[in-house]
Design an enzyme around this catalytic site. Structure first.
Site, short mmCIF file in Angstrom:
data_model
loop_
_atom_site.label_atom_id
_atom_site.label_comp_id
_atom_site.label_asym_id
_atom_site.label_seq_id
_atom_site.Cartn_x
_atom_site.Cartn_y
_atom_site.Cartn_z
N ASP A 1 -5.02 5.05 13.95
CA ASP A 1 -3.84 5.41 13.01
C ASP A 1 -4.47 6.86 12.19
OD1 ASP A 1 -6.10 4.45 11.42
OD2 ASP A 1 -5.10 2.83 10.65
N ARG B 1 0.85 -1.18 0.11
CA ARG B 1 -0.03 0.11 0.08
C ARG B 1 0.82 1.30 -0.09
NH1 ARG B 1 -4.53 1.65 4.66
NH2 ARG B 1 -5.35 3.51 3.62
#
Length: 551
Positions: free
Chosen positions: A445, A163
């Protein structure tokens, strides 16, 4: 001295990573990066400018997104499908999410786990210091080329889903033709150059996640990048497969078009909750009828706007032969397996993930490795094969009204305090060179930080009232609560030195700066990545890490 192509400027190696730096940045890899960035830099600017113009149009006109008439021929054509994914992607029940690849210990632990895949995350769960990028990409290369002791070769470990950073991020440490390079091109270029052929030859990739895509034009750009890279590396067309994360409300209205643009390279679509919810504030936060209530109490995948989004994503993917995956379970299981707390957390995760399985998803992610096997068993109990592609969801009819219906509910004192805590701790983590952290029993996050700071900004703007006391969410109240929350955060971060306390205080000041701005900063990560405080702190952190590695 490293030989670099004309037009390329590269920062020196972070301290302690000289060997990794030298392995990654060869004359051939730098030439590849130079050509990649030169080829697509202008197109990156164009898709970012398209974002700005679309937002300006929505603001000026008051319009709402809809399914475009201009692309209706794509949605109305039943004949096209994406190419079938390779065997290693057919079964994607449980992946591990937020896997910051610079965390070598956790990466190796996850590689030994029974997960189907690992989201190798250079985006939401990673802080993109130069040290972390070099360490993380180097670690991926070592996994791919079987250079870690006691780690099996690629076909025997969970599949790597790489990613890269999203389009809003830039890499400060490399310039091409006098400009800092787009972060995703830096990540993708190095990963493909060093790992693409090996991943393909082992039938284990290259597979990617694409973050924060907002339109089919961005999917078209990625498709062109894939075609170019495959040609340069002499890989067959369609070798690369990518899962697009639908993290923006505008992209929801273009999911079929996104699949169509990537039909040779698609591994499907992914739905999450927090970046997607935050995008409503991003695009419509100044409108009173889009006031998003307390996320900790009123926002979950059972709500109409999120359930409709998931149902439509599953229907769209399966109609076109693509896999549909769900979000990440963030809770951490308490260590005592027989404790009531452990059973409660597992029951809550099971209930929410069962909703996704029943909606037809083909897989989802967890953070806690101890959740892998229970969630795999859940899939086995409630599905009949490798995936649920056979469930086309013909029962689903989703309208724009369904997708844009805000959930009922208000603002609670607990929710406001929680959002303040998450926002400050995320900034503190970034100033410490980390992309995620743990708070009140779960991992947080950039996605949870985005929704947290977005809600605080929006509640101040609309002068929302607390359910508990009818107090107005004002600037003064947020400042007061920030001071109160800081007492808990000092304990959470274990601030035992003057420097640590100063860093936490800086994070609080930066958080207040963001939520009190007149205009909404589009991405918290962009704001931090361009801020002098972060840029200077990452240099200090890299020096500290290098010093510790020598001790």
């Amino acid at each position: 001295m490293l030989s670099v192509p004309v037009g390329v400027e590269l920062s020196p190696s972070p301290q302690g990573l000289e060997e990794e730096y030298g392995t990654l940045f060869t004359p051939a890899s730098l030439l590849f990066l130079h050509q990649l960035v030169t080829e697509f830099d202008n197109e990156v600017d164009q898709v970012l400018q398209l974002r700005v113009s679309r937002k300006a149009h929505l603001d000026a006109s008051g319009d709402l997104p809809a399914f475009s008439r201009a692309t209706s021929h794509i949605r109305d054509d039943p004949s096209w499908t994406v190419l079938p994914v390779p065997p290693r992607l057919q079964r994607r029940h449980v992946d591990v999410g937020d896997m910051a690849p610079c965390d070598t210990e956790r990466l190796l632990h996850a590689l030994r786990s029974p997960a189907q895949g690992l989201q190798i995350d250079f985006d939401d769960g990673n802080c993109p210091t130069f040290y972390n990028q070099i360490k993380g990409i180097s670690n991926v290369c070592k996994v791919v080329h079987n250079q870690f002791p006691d780690i099996p070769a690629l076909p025997q470990v969970p599949v790597l889903m790489l990613r890269p950073r999203a389009w809003n991020m830039v890499e400060h440490n490399m310039l091409v033709n006098g400009r800092e390079v787009p972060g995703p091109l830096f990540d993708f270029g190095l990963l493909m150059f060093h790992c693409g052929k090996a991943l393909y030859n082992s039938e284990s990739g290259p597979f990617f996640y694409l973050s924060k895509v907002e339109s089919f034009m961005e999917a078209r750009l990625w498709n062109n990048i894939f075609l170019w890279a495959q040609h340069q590396l002499q890989l067959p067309r369609g070798s690369i497969k990518a899962t697009v994360l639908i993290e923006n409300v505008l992209a929801t209205f273009e999911m079929e078009e996104i699949l169509y643009e990537l039909r040779e390279h698609s591994a499907g679509l992914n739905c999450g909750i927090w970046d997607y919810s935050a995008s409503f504030v991003n695009k419509f936060g100044h409108r009173g009828d889009f006031l998003l209530p307390d996320r900790s109490k009123y926002v979950n995948m059972e709500k109409r706007f999120l359930r409709s989004y998931m149902d439509l994503l599953v229907q769209t993917c399966h109609r076109r032969g693509a896999l549909a995956t769900g979000g990440m379970a963030a809770p951490l299981l308490p260590p005592a397996r027989d404790s009531p707390a452990h059973r409660t957390v597992l029951a809550n995760v099971t209930r929410l993930k069962l909703l996704e399985i029943q909606a037809g998803v083909d897989g989802f992610m967890v953070y806690d490795l101890r959740l892998i096997e229970p969630m795999q068993k859940l899939f086995q109990q409630h599905t009949g094969g490798e995936n649920q592609l056979h469930r086309v969801r013909e029962d689903v009819t989703v309208t724009p009204e369904d997708l844009l219906c805000m959930p009922a509910g208000g603002v609670t004192l607990h929710g406001l305090q929680y959002n303040i805590g998450v926002g400050i701790l995320f900034i503190h983590a970034w100033l410490s060179g980390k992309g995620h952290f743990f708070y009140r029993g779960q991992v947080e996050d950039s996605a949870t930080a985005e929704i947290s700071r977005s809600q605080v900004w929006q509640w101040i703007l609309h002068q929302a009232r607390l359910e508990d006391s009818q107090r107005v969410v004002s600037r003064s109240l947020v400042v007061q609560l920030t001071q109160e929350v800081m007492k808990e955060l000092t304990e959470v971060t274990a601030c035992q030195t003057v420097r640590a306390a100063e860093r936490l205080q800086t994070a609080a000041e930066m958080f207040l700066e963001v939520v009190l701005k007149r205009d909404f900063p589009e991405f918290l990560t962009s704001y931090l990545n361009l801020d002098h405080t972060f840029l200077s702190s990452q240099r200090e952190e890299e020096a500290s890490v290098a010093l510790l590695s020598k001790l």
